[in-house]
Write an enzyme that holds these catalytic residues in place. Sequence first.
Site, mmCIF file in Angstrom:
data_model
loop_
_atom_site.group_PDB
_atom_site.id
_atom_site.type_symbol
_atom_site.label_atom_id
_atom_site.label_comp_id
_atom_site.label_asym_id
_atom_site.label_seq_id
_atom_site.Cartn_x
_atom_site.Cartn_y
_atom_site.Cartn_z
ATOM 1 N N CYS A 270 -86.618 -71.123 -20.771
ATOM 2 C CA CYS A 270 -87.094 -70.370 -21.927
ATOM 3 C C CYS A 270 -88.345 -69.583 -21.547
ATOM 4 O O CYS A 270 -88.355 -68.875 -20.549
ATOM 5 C CB CYS A 270 -87.329 -71.327 -23.096
ATOM 6 N N ILE A 271 -89.434 -69.726 -22.294
ATOM 7 C CA ILE A 271 -90.655 -68.997 -21.982
ATOM 8 C C ILE A 271 -91.241 -69.453 -20.646
ATOM 9 O O ILE A 271 -91.968 -68.707 -19.986
ATOM 10 C CB ILE A 271 -91.692 -69.151 -23.118
#
Length: 581
Positions: A270-271
């Site tokens: 993800c991030i």
Amino acid sequence: MLTQPMVIADAQYRAMQNLRDLSLGSFRRMFKKEPLRIIEPEPGDQRFRHESWATNPVFNVIEQNYLIWRRWLLDMVDEVSDLSEADRRYVRFFTEQMVDALAPSNFLLTNPTVIRETINDRGTNLLVGLSHLLRDLDQNRGYPLFRMTDPDAFRIGENIANTPGEVIYQNDLMQLIQYCPATAKVFRRPLLVVPAWINKFYVMDLGEKKSMVRYWLSQGHTVFMISWVNPREEHAYKGFEDYMLEGPVAALDAIERATGQREVNAAGYCIGGTLLAATLGWLAARNDDRIKSASFFASLLEFSEVGDLKVFINEDIIRDLDAAMKKQGYLDGKSMAIAFNMLRPNSLMWPFFINNYLLGREPMPFDLLHWNCDSTAMPAAMHSFYLREMYLNNRLCEPGGITLAATPIDLGKVKIPVYYVAAMEDHIAPWTSCYRGTRFLGGKVRFVLAGSGHIAGIVNPPEKQKYGVSGFYGYRVSENTGLPPDSWVKENDHRPGSWWLDWAEWIRSLSGEEVDARIPGEGDLPVIEPAPGSYVVNRPAPSIPQGEAVRAVGRSRSGKKARPASNRKAKQTASSSAKDA
């Protein structure tokens, strides 16, 4: 809409036709016992799965009437001309929120399951539900967050996040876990994992049967996991580049001291994958080649199309967020949780509203939802930079579009092999956006499209055959990312099974020869505390030797030593932790 009466008239005409069919069908239904089906619920809509919505004529008409008017409203939004795409998405999103909230399944007198339960329990379910509502409002300080799982069913370090390991390094922003080996021999190159800091790292360590960490260990990797701190006021100034310098960059230095190995493979979720990509660009600009391969799991590098998340991101909203974060130094994790839940209200909001407050039941234990509810805060400086430079302006994919620690970032200079996984039903990192992001990397990319969503498509071990709405368990894979997304899907056949097996084979050739297994603490970095560590359970980090404490503070944005105030804070924290111990 008022300036375009024909749009309203056309939508009204279609709605009247559907209502006419509904009236005639209701009359015929008295003689034929077949349910009315003027409009079908959308695929995956579970609100009307109870048999009474089809078999009971009253509830059948209520359901069809609701679906008719729902379509009427959304059709009008879609057909109004002269709206920008951003405005259209904005209006449609919040119209859907309103319409979904008003669904008959959310009300006592129009939900057959609730009516039956209320009659059988003589209303006790409603009293219990009211007590649940008051409890949740009190615990969440007024935030409308519905309890999704039994909070006492899972204990971090016991039945989740329980893979054996040790914390061998820490600083203001993260603790670094080195896991105990599962094989006598391991690959020479360790594996550094950079998780998201929007939630906690143990989504990759959800007990023995779902743990990605345990799978990696079983394949012969020495796994190092970053565990991010849950930020508070003292972290307000921490920016995106601080997360880079005190996260993966600091971890690379620590891994070399712990193992004697300079070269590593890296993975980001993800991030965390977005941060990993920025770190790779930063390292490439400095001719630092310590990371030899990168794996991205549901990570965005290109932000032109991010689905419904876009409705929360514009200059006005970011300005308001900046003002709110300035007061306390961070964005409360509950605000983030509400925003993400609104992306899928009929899965992450209203089913729990019905279960907890109308039926008066406690939610079932579910490890993934327990993790989902374990929200974290966002430091003001980091979150403002991330939203504005990535989501709003999409500058990460521009050569030199962003500068971190005085270094312009160019993803095209990243020449290492890349394994890139996206999920077909992902509503946080849409797979088409992930696919577009591969084209900005300068090296060879192996792109994988898994089934299911942002979590289930990634945390999907070979033993569990999990199907999503898309209807398949498995994945598609290709190293040709030059095709349009739809053509790419058609060109690449579906492969049954878990992509984990394909990844294990891909990374084997990039991991070096086998060496004796490494035991945490045997290198130059001593053990600080057992995994999963203090940060993941929101406790202050334990004290460490003075020499280590100075090095653990990290570096500031310019690459110089950290601020004196931060040094004092680290010493105060260490002193306080020592007293507690």
